[in-house]
Design a protein around this motif. Structure first.
Motif: not given
Length: 1270
Positions: A168-174
């Motif tokens: 799968g895919s995942i995105t971490f945002s700051a």
């Protein structure tokens, strides 16, 4: 409504929300604009949407609707609505029909909607100016409305922990606030502790960043696609600006697909990184192919057939012992057999349990497990190789280190050294040294210098609800500090009660609204110290500095009531006989700062009443009474005696009270015909009166002096005290009443018919005088007793109590210790910090207000008494003395120790006797004049400014009696061999000994007692010294020292040798001379200086210069041969003798010179064959064809060689150019140059250079083309 953190410039009052709908149903999105008539556009994928069978558009006033009919998977995606410069994005997600059925129970809210693995549904985000906000396919944190600003760091929204399934895919945002930043911040993403993800960007990992100009927020994203099991672990995001730094840790969990059908046996055996736990997880693929059973053991539990726990017998084997005895190839089998899921962790701990380590074949000496170095210092990592010629690689966090200015590689035999200079925090890493296929590892820890406190915290006293800010300055910018309250570390709570702010080297702790629970001791702790301060929070109380006073006024006069309170923001109401007073044109109410004033103009009898001022929010009431002075007028005939019309029928003195600083006005109505003369008098306590006018009778000058004011004087009378007299009244005015104005005033009116007199008593009340400086006593560890005397003057009102304040000596802020008045003249102050110097002062308070502060007390320091001395022991005992020794106490107190007191008492007695007057600073003492045979107990106390501490007492009584000890000499090792000293040096021989009672010491030399003043003996109870100020040769010999106690003795023998320089050698002579050589011979010196001759020095001197040169040094024999002398010269020779002291002062010299004869020698010059260097000319560099522009000088160059030097001639088209002035020819070192000055087209042609000499001829040619510019 605008979203938090954005300016309210949106065109929408209601925004659309992202929705999830089932396939085949309809999706409806609604928006509302701020005003009607605004043009609204709907978009999908950047293209406008128009009404049709698929999409329905509707507008009604400010309401706009988009309907998507028969939704299918193709309609899923991102949509937007645009109105003016505002743009809002929202998402449509289509789910399958069977999954869309809601479960029984209440529907979940959007925040509770389940998310897919590694994905999160982003809510609508508004972007002003038409710029869309960046978003990803999945995110670990929802892109909802902007979170509130972080009160400390740079993050507006921090990355959150996330979970994803393999593949799968995942995105971490700051998100980072950029409103206060001049430049974009620097952001770095790390995995584990060291791995920088910017170097890993590729197919599975991408980094994105963007900036929203409307909200001024930077968005940074870490996007992971096709996630693998090795991606699990801890991650870190660091953001930094010019002067700020912040970081955030988060974890990624990667789930394996569950089910026996999906199990891949080979992939299950591959080793996966462990998530979390703080372990270093390498993101390299070097372990991708290593098999590991741990993941299989975790999976097998999901499909393993359940078994009865009773049928399984617990394993009794010791896995640690099995692993320690097994070979590494058996580790995987043992782990699978015993169900070990953390084999890697067990193997790490097993390294410490191994008894016999396998010897390395590449390294003889490996790196240490860890190194530590201070920041800015240098560190050297050294290994020793088995093969000195082996190649070495150094790695830092798995990457090879290249040599630079900071990294230096050294090779010295089998040793290899890596030197890191100027270490920084970036050098805190794991290092490896690789030799062939073997490596050794270590970790380097960079220690930062301790952070010191530059400016400490200060105590603060606040009221409930006030803002508190502690400020402390440290020695380094960006230092990590901890804030503590009463020893417990403070953290940011959800309510943000505590705010921590960094400003360079200054650190702030802010409490917006203080409560009673916030009181306590606050500390800032750094790596190099701690600052401590106290916060006292008191309930809010109102202090009355000046109360309102009773007034007595006449008709048509002005009445002013004035009071002063402590808080200038307090409002209040004025009451008349308990009812609120309404201001009008005659009654005025004013509030200026802390002063509240009520003014009543043209007073009437109806104004006589009780007036009160009630502050709002406080249970306080200030009251005073207004007295109306009635004026009685009687109509009398023309000859009317004077009369004073005051309401005092008994003619007794009337007391008028006025507050110091206020205006005193006495309005006295009078009558009389003719108009009477008014005389004001003030009675002085000493019996004298002060004149009030020039109308005194001469006879009354000695009894009373008077000031007389009439109409004539009214225009001339000015100042603070004045009298105004009219026909029917006399007004006595005092501006700003003072204490000296207090007394009895007599008003006398006279006319020819008679006189009248009234006494008025004026009392001036004020705040008390400041008390004297308080005295401090009973100073303890955190408390003291404060005493003071009442003020000399109480201000005319009884003192109600006192207020006490304290401050640190180096501070300027006084802190109040009590809000309730202290009735007594002493107070015990507590909650002070030991070791800090304080000062105290006191205020006196009466009904009028608070006095000025008293002078500060003498500075004092709260100090607790010390603890008891340790290790008290008896060192020596004699018939009348006892020697004690001890160590300082463990706790001395902040003020240090003043000394020690020693006491003793008889066994069985309780009376202690001081062994000395005063204190001793030493940790040992000789107690003298004790009774022989007595059994005594001794005790020692430590003293400081707080007084004596607990005593240390001997455990058993000490019997005062000499102990017999056999004499024994303790001869030092260096005195057991021959003692050598040079002549003139001092001799100081110290020999310690033992023995009790004191032994008798005797010195002898060669069996005879020592005699003479040159040798002195000094004896003490523990040693004896033999001293000779300047040694001579006669002092050499054998010395014996004898130690005797009664019939017991001990002896020691010392051999002293005094040495000097030797005398010169004897009988030096030349025994033979031949060729360039001379043979010398001599005899040893007569005096060897009382030591062995170590050698000789032989020198020679030429008879022409007589300069001496050393030929031989440290020569041991008494004969030698001097060689390499110069023929024809004469020589003298001399010899010095040497011993351990040095060379002899004089030398033995030959009497006659020795000449070296000059033999006859004929010189024959050698024959040399003449060489022929002639050579025919040859061109080493020929001419080159050229093309030049007409009008510009041109040169032709070539190089020629030949011997003899050839003759050069230049030709053009076969014609010699030697006579043409337009051509210049040069020759330098074989380089030939022909310069053609400003050539024209006719100068083109073939040029030849010819060289000719006797050996031959050579020539070279070139073609020159002259072009005319177009």
């Amino acid at each position: 409504m605008p979203e938090p953190g954005k300016k309210p410039v949106s065109a929408f009052s209601k925004k659309p929300r992202s929705v999830e709908v089932a396939a085949g149903s309809a999706a409806v999105f609604e928006v509302e604009t701020e005003r009607a008539g605004v043009k609204v556009r709907w978009q999908r994928g950047g293209n406008d949407i128009s009404a049709g069978d698929k999409f329905g558009l509707a507008a009604e006033g400010t309401r706009h609707t988009l309907t998507v009919r028969d939704v299918g998977p193709a309609d899923q995606g991102s949509y937007a609505v645009i109105a003016g410069s505002s743009k809002v994005k929202f998402d449509l997600k289509v789910i399958e029909a069977e999954k869309a059925e809601p479960p029984p129970g209440p529907a979940p809210t959007p925040a509770e909607a389940p998310e897919g693995p590694g994905e999160a549904l982003a809510s609508a985000t508004e972007v002003e100016g038409g710029s869309p906000s960046p978003e990803g396919s999945g995110s670990a944190a929802p892109n909802g409305p902007a979170a509130p600003d972080d009160p400390i760091g740079l993050f507006v929204m921090r990355p959150q922990d996330g979970e994803v399934t393999v593949g799968g895919s995942i995105t971490f945002s700051a998100r980072v606030a950029g409103a206060s930043l001049l430049k974009p911040p620097m952001v770095k993403w790390f995995k584990g502790k060291w791995v920088d993800l910017s170097s890993k960007v590729g197919q599975h990992l991408q980094l994105h960043d963007s900036y929203d100009r409307a909200s001024k927020v930077y968005l940074f994203e870490l996007h992971i696609t096709d996630a693998q099991a090795t991606f699990a672990g801890g991650y870190r995001c660091e953001v930094s600006t010019k002067d700020k730094f912040d970081s955030c840790n988060f974890n990624l969990t990667v789930h394996e697909p569950i089910g026996p059908g999906d199990l891949d046996l080979r992939s299950a055996f591959r080793r996966a990184s462990l998530a979390g736990g703080g372990r270093r997880i390498s993101d390299s693929s070097e372990d991708a192919g290593i098999l590991d059973f741990s993941s299989l053991l975790k999976k097998s539990s999901s499909f393993r057939t359940p078994r009865d726990s009773k049928l399984e017998a617990p394993a009794e084997d010791d896995v640690w012992e099995i692993l320690r005895q097994a070979s590494p190839s058996e580790y995987e089998r043992i782990a699978f057999q015993h169900g070990v899921t953390d084999l890697r962790g067990m193997l790490k701990r097993l390294k410490g349990m191994k008894r016999e380590e396998k010897k390395s074949t590449a390294f003889q000496k490996k790196l240490q497990p860890a190194y530590q170095v201070s920041k800015g210092h240098k560190i050297r990592l050294t290994v020793e190789l088995a093969d000195p010629d082996a190649e070495v690689k150094w790695l830092k966090n798995g990457q090879e280190i290249q040599m630079s200015g900071r990294y230096i590689f050294e090779s010295n035999g089998a040793k290899r050294t890596l030197t890191i200079s100027q270490c920084s925090l970036a050098d805190d890493a794991a290092y490896q040294c690789v030799v062939g296929g073997e490596k050794c590892s270590t970790e380097l820890f960079v220690k930062e210098p301790p952070v010191l406190i530059v400016r400490p915290l200060e105590d603060q006293l606040v009221m409930v609800g006030q803002r508190v800010e502690f400020e402390c300055e440290v020695s380094e910018e960006g230092a990590q500090v901890k804030w503590l309250k009463d020893g417990v570390e403070l953290t940011r709570e959800e309510t943000f009660k505590y705010r921590f702010k960094k400003d360079g080297r200054r650190h702030h702790l802010i409490i917006n609204e203080a409560t009673l629970e916030d009181a306590g001791h606050y500390a800032l702790r750094t790596s190099g110290g701690q600052a401590l301060a106290e916060l006292i929070v008191q309930e809010k109380k109102l202090e009355v500095y000046q109360s309102i006073a009773d007034l007595t006024v006449g008709a048509k006069d002005q009445a002013v009531f004035k009071c002063e309170v402590s808080d200038e923001n307090v409002r209040g109401v004025w009451l008349k006989n308990g009812k609120e007073l309404v201001p009008d044109s005659r009654i005025k109410v004013s509030h200026i700062g802390r002063v509240h004033k009520l003014t009543i103009d043209d007073v009437t009898p109806a104004d006589e009443a009780d007036y009160s001022f009630v502050p709002e929010g406080f249970a306080c009431n200030l009251s005073a009474k207004l007295h109306f002075m009635e004026v009685k007028i009687d109509f009398v005939p023309r000859q009317e005696p004077p009369k004073i019309h005051l309401d005092c029928p008994g003619r007794t003195p009337d007391t008028i009270v006025v507050v110091a600083g206020n205006k005193l006005r006495l309005d006295v109505p009078i009558s009389g015909d003719p108009a009477p003369t008014v005389i004001w008098q003030k009675t002085i306590t000493q019996g004298k009166k002060v004149s009030s006018g020039p109308g005194d009778a001469p006879g009354d000058a000695g009894a009373s002096d008077e000031w007389v004011f009439d109409k004539k004087l009214l225009c001339e009378t000015e100042g603070r005290v004045r009298v105004e007299t009219t026909k029917d009244r006399s007004i006595f005015t005092v501006e700003g009443a003072e204490k000296e104005d207090e007394g009895v005033y007599t008003v006398t009116v006279k006319n020819p018919v008679g006189e009248d007199q009234v006494n008025l008593t004026v009392k001036v009340i004020d705040v008390p005088d400041p008390p004297a400086a308080p005295k401090i006593s009973n100073v303890g560890e955190d408390s003291c007793t404060v005493q003071w005397e009442p003020p000399a003057y109480d201000g005319g009102q009884p003192v109600l109590g006192y207020i006490l304040e304290r401050k640190k000596k180096k501070s300027y802020r006084w802190m109040r210790l009590n809000f309730d008045l202290l009735r007594e003249l002493r107070h015990e102050a507590r909650r002070m910090i030991e070791g800090v110097v304080y000062e105290m002062r006191v205020y006196a308070v009466n009904a009028i207000g608070m006095s000025r502060p008293s002078p500060a007390s003498q500075p004092f320091m709260p100090v607790g008494p010390p603890s008891e001395p340790s290790h008290l022991a008896v060192e020596d005992v004699s018939d009348t003395t006892v020697t004690l020794k001890w160590r300082p106490p463990e706790r001395e107190g902040a003020g240090g120790l003043d000394g020690y007191s020693v006491e003793y008492c008889q066994e069985g007695c309780s009376e202690w006797v001081a062994a000395l007057e005063g204190l001793t600073e030493r940790t040992s003492m000789l107690v003298k004049d004790l009774p022989t045979g007595a059994r005594l107990l001794f005790r020692v106390r430590a003293h400081n400014v707080a007084g004596p501490g607990a005593p240390a007492t001997t455990k058993e009584p000490v019997t005062v009696q000499e102990i017999l000890q056999r004499p024994r000499l303790q001869l030092p090792r260096h005195l057991r061999q021959t003692i050598q000293r040079r002549v003139g040096e001092p001799v100081n021989l110290l020999i310690p000994f033992q023995g009790k009672p004191r032994p008798q010491v005797t010195w002898t030399k060669e069996g005879q007692p020592l005699a003479g003043e040159e040798v002195s003996i000094r004896n003490s109870p523990t040693d004896t010294i033999l001293f000779i100020r300047a040694a001579r040769r006669t002092h050499s010999g054998t010395y014996q020292v004898t130690l005797r106690i009664e019939n017991m003795e001990d002896k020691a023998t010392l051999v002293l040798q005094i040495v000097d320089k030797p005398s010169p050698p004897q009988d030096i002579r030349v025994t033979e001379a031949w060729g360039f050589n001379v043979a010398l011979e001599w005899k040893p010196p007569q005096d060897d200086g009382n030591t062995e001759i170590s050698g000789y020095t032989v020198q020679k001197a030429d008879t022409k210069t007589m300069e001496w040169f050393t030929v031989l040094e440290h020569y041991r024999r008494t004969h030698c041969v001097v060689s390499e002398l110069i023929i024809g010269n004469g020589y003298y020779f001399r010899v010095f003798s040497h011993n351990m002291v040095g060379p002899s002062d004089k030398a033995a010299t030959t009497k006659e010179p020795v000449f070296i004869p000059r033999p006859g020698i004929t010189y024959e010059p050698p024959n040399y064959k003449a060489l022929d260097f002639s050579e025919a000319p040859s061109f080493t560099h020929p001419l080159v064809n050229r093309s030049v522009i007409a009008g510009y000088n041109a040169t032709l160059c070539c190089a020629v060689r030949g011997s003899p030097k050839p003759k050069i001639s230049w030709l053009k088209n076969g014609l010699d150019l030697g006579e043409d002035a337009r051509f210049r020819m040069f020759s330098k070192q074989g380089v030939l140059t022909l310069e053609i000055r400003k050539p024209c087209p006719y100068d083109g042609g073939v040029y030849v250079c010819r060289a000719t000499n006797l050996q031959g001829e050579a020539q070279c040619e070139c073609r020159l083309e002259v072009r005319v510019p177009q």
